[in-house]
Design an enzyme around this catalytic site. Structure first.
Site, PDB file in Angstrom:
ATOM      1  N   HIS A 222       0.794  -1.227   0.000  1.00  8.89           N
ATOM      2  CA  HIS A 222       0.000   0.000   0.000  1.00  8.89           C
ATOM      3  C   HIS A 222       0.828   1.279   0.000  1.00  8.89           C
ATOM      4  O   HIS A 222       0.272   2.365  -0.117  1.00  8.89           O
ATOM      5  CB  HIS A 222      -0.934   0.037   1.211  1.00  8.89           C
ATOM      6  CG  HIS A 222      -0.217   0.319   2.494  1.00  8.89           C
ATOM      7  ND1 HIS A 222       0.445  -0.664   3.182  1.00  8.89           N
ATOM      8  CD2 HIS A 222      -0.026   1.457   3.187  1.00  8.89           C
ATOM      9  CE1 HIS A 222       1.006  -0.138   4.256  1.00  8.89           C
ATOM     10  NE2 HIS A 222       0.746   1.161   4.292  1.00  8.89           N
TER      11      HIS A 222
HETATM   12  C1  UD1 Z   1      -2.026   5.167   5.954  1.00 10.42           C
HETATM   13  C2  UD1 Z   1      -0.716   5.565   6.633  1.00 10.42           C
HETATM   14  C3  UD1 Z   1       0.271   4.411   6.575  1.00 10.42           C
HETATM   15  C4  UD1 Z   1      -0.353   3.134   7.117  1.00 10.42           C
HETATM   16  C5  UD1 Z   1      -1.633   2.864   6.324  1.00 10.42           C
HETATM   17  C6  UD1 Z   1      -2.339   1.597   6.765  1.00 10.42           C
HETATM   18  C7  UD1 Z   1      -0.132   7.951   6.538  1.00 10.42           C
HETATM   19  C8  UD1 Z   1       0.788   8.932   5.923  1.00 10.42           C
HETATM   20  N1  UD1 Z   1      -0.116   6.718   6.004  1.00 10.42           N
HETATM   21  O1  UD1 Z   1      -1.723   4.986   4.574  1.00 10.42           O
HETATM   22  O2  UD1 Z   1       1.408   4.735   7.360  1.00 10.42           O
HETATM   23  O3  UD1 Z   1       0.556   2.073   6.970  1.00 10.42           O
HETATM   24  O4  UD1 Z   1      -2.520   3.973   6.509  1.00 10.42           O
HETATM   25  O5  UD1 Z   1      -3.396   1.309   5.902  1.00 10.42           O
HETATM   26  O6  UD1 Z   1      -0.847   8.270   7.443  1.00 10.42           O
HETATM   27  N2  UD1 Z   1      -8.927   4.963   1.388  1.00 10.42           N
HETATM   28  C9  UD1 Z   1     -10.188   4.424   1.304  1.00 10.42           C
HETATM   29  N3  UD1 Z   1     -10.833   4.117   2.450  1.00 10.42           N
HETATM   30  C10 UD1 Z   1     -10.270   4.318   3.663  1.00 10.42           C
HETATM   31  C11 UD1 Z   1      -8.983   4.879   3.755  1.00 10.42           C
HETATM   32  C12 UD1 Z   1      -8.323   5.173   2.611  1.00 10.42           C
HETATM   33  O7  UD1 Z   1     -10.721   4.208   0.229  1.00 10.42           O
HETATM   34  O8  UD1 Z   1     -10.919   3.994   4.661  1.00 10.42           O
HETATM   35  C13 UD1 Z   1      -8.209   5.260   0.147  1.00 10.42           C
HETATM   36  C14 UD1 Z   1      -8.391   6.641  -0.360  1.00 10.42           C
HETATM   37  O9  UD1 Z   1      -8.477   6.582  -1.736  1.00 10.42           O
HETATM   38  C15 UD1 Z   1      -7.117   7.339   0.037  1.00 10.42           C
HETATM   39  C16 UD1 Z   1      -6.130   6.205   0.038  1.00 10.42           C
HETATM   40  O10 UD1 Z   1      -6.853   5.034   0.372  1.00 10.42           O
HETATM   41  O11 UD1 Z   1      -6.777   8.343  -0.853  1.00 10.42           O
HETATM   42  C17 UD1 Z   1      -5.023   6.391   1.002  1.00 10.42           C
HETATM   43  O12 UD1 Z   1      -5.459   6.567   2.353  1.00 10.42           O
HETATM   44  P1  UD1 Z   1      -4.564   7.424   3.365  1.00 10.42           P
HETATM   45  O13 UD1 Z   1      -5.273   7.586   4.637  1.00 10.42           O
HETATM   46  O14 UD1 Z   1      -4.069   8.640   2.696  1.00 10.42           O
HETATM   47  O15 UD1 Z   1      -3.279   6.575   3.638  1.00 10.42           O
HETATM   48  P2  UD1 Z   1      -2.905   5.054   3.490  1.00 10.42           P
HETATM   49  O16 UD1 Z   1      -2.326   4.836   2.158  1.00 10.42           O
HETATM   50  O17 UD1 Z   1      -4.018   4.135   3.919  1.00 10.42           O
END
Ligand code: UD1
Length: 396
Positions: A222
């Site tokens: 991820h």
């Molecule tokens: C975040 C953490 C990472 C952790 C990971 C676990 C930061 C910088 N990164 O990364 O350290 O290892 O979580 O999963 O805080 N999205 C959804 N649904 C959700 C959450 C996210 O669809 O419930 C999608 C969205 O398109 C979003 C993308 O995932 O843009 C990324 O989510 P984000 O919270 O930015 O960070 P992670 O990549 O999950």
């Protein structure tokens, strides 16, 4: 936003007890905080509130975990959601400041290194509320990682730094952080793993996919450094497909990775089972019975070390070198083509040593350190000399 989310219960305080506010936001936070929350609850010396920023919001990466861990429903729920780093962190900072102004906690506990961690630490320190950082002192020394910014900045504004491995203290000392603020309590994520393992093994999640124990590889990816680079992701998916032709692969796809794969039209077929993000116990089941695990996650490197399952990390660096020196982890680098060598490496014997204090009792030690910090406990023998550093006092 924040005001509306605060319930009367969240505001209610029992007289005389200090208040600990735990802030979580993303999936790995829940397994880290749950053992501390539960231990503090058993001890009964403090009042507690769980504040969720809403960084993660999907049922599959959020809600299902609350059903499986000893955590209450969040007392305060913000709706920060997704966004660029500045936007996401700023929304959390704004919402959390309002929450802390209202709750007036005596300490704010923040786990790990996600954007919600840094936002909570900043919001608290600016209100002169002491911060306790759980899983402090990890360093990848890679400034391209958002998590590296979050963990370093959080450590430097924290009053109580709870570390989970021995090298963390050295990292903190090298940055001039006063050793008196540091307490080595161990790995609370491993407490959660150990508690869930018996039930997880019974679930035999692999059987639902028609697989046999040790007869498949588990893949989780991820990190933006990998999945946000179209070429790297395409090469990785191609290598996973090649692996799948030799040994079945189970690939629970994180929402970020799913979106990128969809945008690029990437879909490995054949022996690759693409599945939704798994609930905690199913994921532990898949991990414990895998022949090997491919990952770019931090927590998975630690969990496989304790489970004795070979782990292949698709990153250039790790902030968890103990998983290599003691555990089962091999750093492959950001070179997806190296994945295809894994079937030949699985026969190598991995004699893993479990790092110190990854023993299922870290939550208790963290709770004691917090209680001492808050001045509601003096009688401590738990962990003996290991807790001698947990004497940092709350600044008056
Ligand atoms: C975040 C953490 C990472 C952790 C990971 C676990 C930061 C910088 N990164 O990364 O350290 O290892 O979580 O999963 O805080 N999205 C959804 N649904 C959700 C959450 C996210 O669809 O419930 C999608 C969205 O398109 C979003 C993308 O995932 O843009 C990324 O989510 P984000 O919270 O930015 O960070 P992670 O990549 O999950």
């Amino acid at each position: 936003m924040a005001e509306a989310a605060l319930t009367t219960f969240a505001r209610a305080r029992r007289r005389g007890r200090p208040l600990v506010a735990h802030v979580v936001g993303a999936r790995p936070n829940y397994m880290k905080v749950a053992p501390v929350y539960a231990a503090l609850e058993r001890s009964g010396r403090v009042d507690q509130r769980l504040v969720h920023t809403g960084q993660h919001y999907d049922r599959l990466v959020n809600d299902v975990f609350f059903n499986e861990l000893p955590l209450p429903e969040p007392h305060v729920q913000l709706a920060v959601g997704s966004g660029n780093h500045g936007e996401q962190t700023a929304k959390a900072l704004d919402g959390l400041e309002r929450v802390f102004l209202d709750l007036r906690p005596d300490v704010v506990l923040v786990p790990g290194d996600v954007n919600s961690t840094l936002a909570a630490a900043l919001a608290a320190v600016k209100l002169q509320i002491p911060v306790c950082h759980l899983e402090s002192g990890l360093r990848s020394f890679d400034w391209a990682m958002p998590e590296e910014h979050n963990r370093r900045l959080t450590d430097h504004v924290s009053s109580l730094l709870l570390t989970h491995c021995e090298d963390a203290r050295e990292n903190l000392a090298a940055e001039g952080i006063d050793d008196g603020r540091v307490a080595f309590v161990g790995n609370t994520m491993i407490d959660s793993l150990m508690a869930s393992l018996p039930g997880a093994l019974e679930r035999a999640a692999y059987a639902r996919l028609g697989l046999k124990p040790r007869g498949y590889l588990l893949v989780t990816l991820h990190r933006p450094a990998l999945v946000d680079q179209a070429d790297l992701l395409a090469r990785t998916v191609a290598a996973i497909a090649e692996l799948g032709a030799r040994i079945p692969v189970v690939f629970p796809v994180h929402p970020r990775t799913r979106d990128r794969m969809f945008q690029l039209g990437l879909s490995p077929d054949g022996g690759v089972h693409l599945v939704d993000p798994q609930p905690y116990s199913d994921f532990v089941s898949l991990m414990a019975s895998a022949a090997g695990v491919v990952t770019d996650s931090g927590g998975v490197q630690e969990e496989t070390t304790v489970l004795g399952v070979p782990c292949f990390t698709l990153r250039d660096s790790t902030e968890r070198p103990v998983t290599i020196s003691h555990g089962t982890n091999t750093l492959l680098g950001l070179e997806p083509e190296r994945l295809t060598t894994i079937p030949d490496l699985l026969g190598d014997r991995h004699v893993a040593r479990i790092p110190a204090l990854w023993d299922g009792r870290a939550g208790e030690r963290a709770a004691v350190a917090l209680e001492r910090f808050l001045g509601v406990r003096q009688d401590v023998a738990v962990g003996g000399p290991l807790l001698r550093a947990a004497v940092a006092r709350r600044p008056d």
